[in-house]
Design an enzyme around this catalytic site. Structure first.
Site, short mmCIF file in Angstrom:
data_model
loop_
_atom_site.label_atom_id
_atom_site.label_comp_id
_atom_site.label_asym_id
_atom_site.label_seq_id
_atom_site.Cartn_x
_atom_site.Cartn_y
_atom_site.Cartn_z
N TYR A 1 0.85 -1.20 0.00
CA TYR A 1 0.00 0.00 0.00
C TYR A 1 0.87 1.23 0.00
CZ TYR A 1 -5.02 -0.61 0.28
OH TYR A 1 -6.32 -0.79 -0.04
N GLU B 1 -0.57 4.83 -0.36
CA GLU B 1 -1.40 6.03 -0.56
C GLU B 1 -0.57 7.29 -0.37
OE1 GLU B 1 -4.32 4.66 2.15
OE2 GLU B 1 -5.89 4.65 0.64
N ASP C 1 -8.12 13.60 -24.60
CA ASP C 1 -8.10 12.20 -24.21
C ASP C 1 -7.55 11.42 -25.40
OD1 ASP C 1 -8.60 9.54 -23.73
OD2 ASP C 1 -10.64 9.82 -23.01
N THR D 1 -4.96 6.33 -21.43
CA THR D 1 -4.79 5.02 -20.84
C THR D 1 -3.42 4.52 -21.31
OG1 THR D 1 -5.99 4.07 -22.70
CG2 THR D 1 -7.22 4.38 -20.66
N LYS E 1 -3.44 0.73 -24.61
CA LYS E 1 -3.94 0.60 -25.99
C LYS E 1 -2.74 0.67 -26.93
CE LYS E 1 -8.58 2.24 -24.88
NZ LYS E 1 -8.65 2.97 -23.61
N ARG F 1 -2.71 -2.15 -17.97
CA ARG F 1 -4.01 -1.47 -17.90
C ARG F 1 -3.93 -0.42 -16.80
NH1 ARG F 1 -7.38 -4.54 -21.02
NH2 ARG F 1 -9.04 -3.04 -20.71
#
Ligand code: DSN
Length: 441
Positions: A49, A51, A195, A221, A224, A230
């Site tokens: 973790y 954060e 985008d 993203t 692609k 991902r």
């Protein structure tokens, strides 16, 4: 873990791998990652973790994660020549929401491309999406030639004074003119958000206009045409920094604590790998082959009488338009293609006469087949198979009523799965596809 429970899932993964190897994937948002990206994704990094951001974490033990995230950020900034990036967004949809959260108040106006004309749900699709309900969504469309109607964009911008204009798409086959979008954004004082999820790899290779000199914020993203894990990244360009030097910090705050918790550290490391891969000359070659293959695929289809939205493509994707054969045939053709070993997705066309579940288009693209090493010769074979499938499976029109349509689809699917023509094409496809590994530079 009991062997049977382990084997159940591992054998399904093996089956999926085999499916990917034996079939031809034409979904333009999909790709296959390098062995290094794959290895990093299954590493111990996902145990942690973290954060917060480098040197400002809410959990201890992040000395190494800090270095990984810094490395990913530095590589992406270098690759795109931008002063700021956030590599923590889980994917494109939360990334877009984070940008809106940073730039707008609820109820402010968002101007984006209609879903049916090639836009994305998160570009303000009304009623059913967060972006379409938290904000006052206004949507522009395309002209008869399927290209963006900039007169309409300007008219809507002047009338509704959007806070944010989104220049982005998921099923638009032409190059986006970011310069024109920026002129309109400046006329009304809007933020321009690009985008570029679909075309990032093409932008890196100079195969698509770069949004960096025009947009204030750029989202992409990473899985692609960029061919990474991902995930997603949000960049603030020099234009964005010039307008608000704190913009980067606002985006950071929109990601956490605004919308997300702990970043997916394995994904962050895989973005660092993908960014390094994208700096290599082989990647530029790859992206050039993606567009050359798209041209070859489009030519192969057009020469066999298959119609394309806008008559062709300038990018990695195109949308087959079945309207002239019959309304709403996309669902049955996509299913039949899948039986024949070619997977794509049904899609609406700009002048849709079907419905969202029974649209009249099929969206296809070349990023994955190009990663596998296929070239124009293979594209022509794929075009021939697609044309045969369309001809073979569109002799019956879709009935009108909803119940009749669903009943028709059920029997169509049952028949298609046993159809001799489709199954023989599947063998031909398998024979060709298995000659190409999933990943090849
Ligand atoms: N689902 C992606 C695509 O297929 O284009 C966009 O989110």
């Amino acid at each position: 873990m009991p062997k049977q429970q382990r084997d159940e899932i591992f054998s399904l993964i093996e089956q999926e791998k085999q499916r990917q190897i034996e079939m031809i994937g034409l979904i333009p948002s999909e790709n296959a990652v390098s062995p290094e990206v794959s290895e990093v994704l299954s590493s111990c990094l996902s145990n942690k973790y973290s954060e917060g951001y480098s040197n400002k974490r809410y959990y201890e033990g992040n000395q190494i994660i800090d270095k990984i995230e810094q490395l990913a950020g530095e590589r992406v900034k270098k690759l795109f020549g931008v002063p700021y990036v956030n590599v923590q967004p889980y994917s494109g949809s939360p990334a877009n929401l984070a940008i809106y959260f940073a730039l707008m108040q609820p109820g402010d106006t968002l101007l984006g491309l209609k879903l049916a004309n090639g836009g994305h749900l998160t570009h303000g699709h009304p009623k059913v999406t967060g972006s379409g309900t938290f904000y006052n969504s206004v949507q522009y469309g395309v002209k008869d030639d399927a290209r963006i109607d900039f007169d309409e964009v300007r008219e809507l911008a002047k009338k509704h004074r959007p806070k944010v204009i989104v220049a982005g798409n998921t099923a638009y086959p032409f190059e986006l003119d970011f310069k024109k979008f920026r002129e309109i954004a400046d006329e009304v004082g809007a933020w321009l958000v690009a985008d570029i999820s679909h075309v990032t790899g093409l932008v890196v290779a100079g195969e698509h206009l770069s949004p960096m000199p025009y947009a204030h914020v750029v989202m992409s993203t990473t899985h692609k045409t960029f061919r990474g894990p991902r995930g997603a990244m949000i960049m603030v360009t020099h234009e964005g920094m010039a307008r608000d030097e704190k913009l980067g910090r606002k985006i950071d705050a929109a990601i956490i604590p605004g919308l997300q918790g702990g970043p997916h550290n394995a994904t962050t490391a895989a973005i660092a790998i993908a960014a390094a891969e994208a700096m290599r000359p082989e990647f530029t070659e790859y992206a050039k082959r993606v567009t050359a293959n798209a041209q070859a695929l489009a030519e192969g289809l057009l020469s066999r009488g298959v119609k394309l939205v806008g008559g062709g493509t300038e990018t990695h994707l195109m949308v087959i338009d079945l309207t002239s054969i019959g309304a709403g045939l996309g669902t049955q053709v996509a299913f039949a293609l899948d039986v024949a070993g070619i997977y794509a997705n049904r899609n609406t066309v700009p002048a849709e006469t079907g419905s969202p579940f029974f649209p009249s288009g099929i969206r296809i693209g070349t990023p994955l087949v190009t990663t596998r090493g296929m070239g124009p010769e293979e594209m022509d074979k794929i075009a021939a198979w697609i044309a045969r499938v369309i001809e073979h499976t569109t002799t019956e029109q879709l009935p009108k009523g909803k119940q009749e349509r669903n009943a028709f689809l059920k029997t169509f699917r049952a028949r298609a799965q046993k159809d001799k023509v489709l199954l023989s094409i599947r063998e031909e496809v398998k024979d060709m596809a298995t000659k190409f590994p999933l990943f090849k530079w």
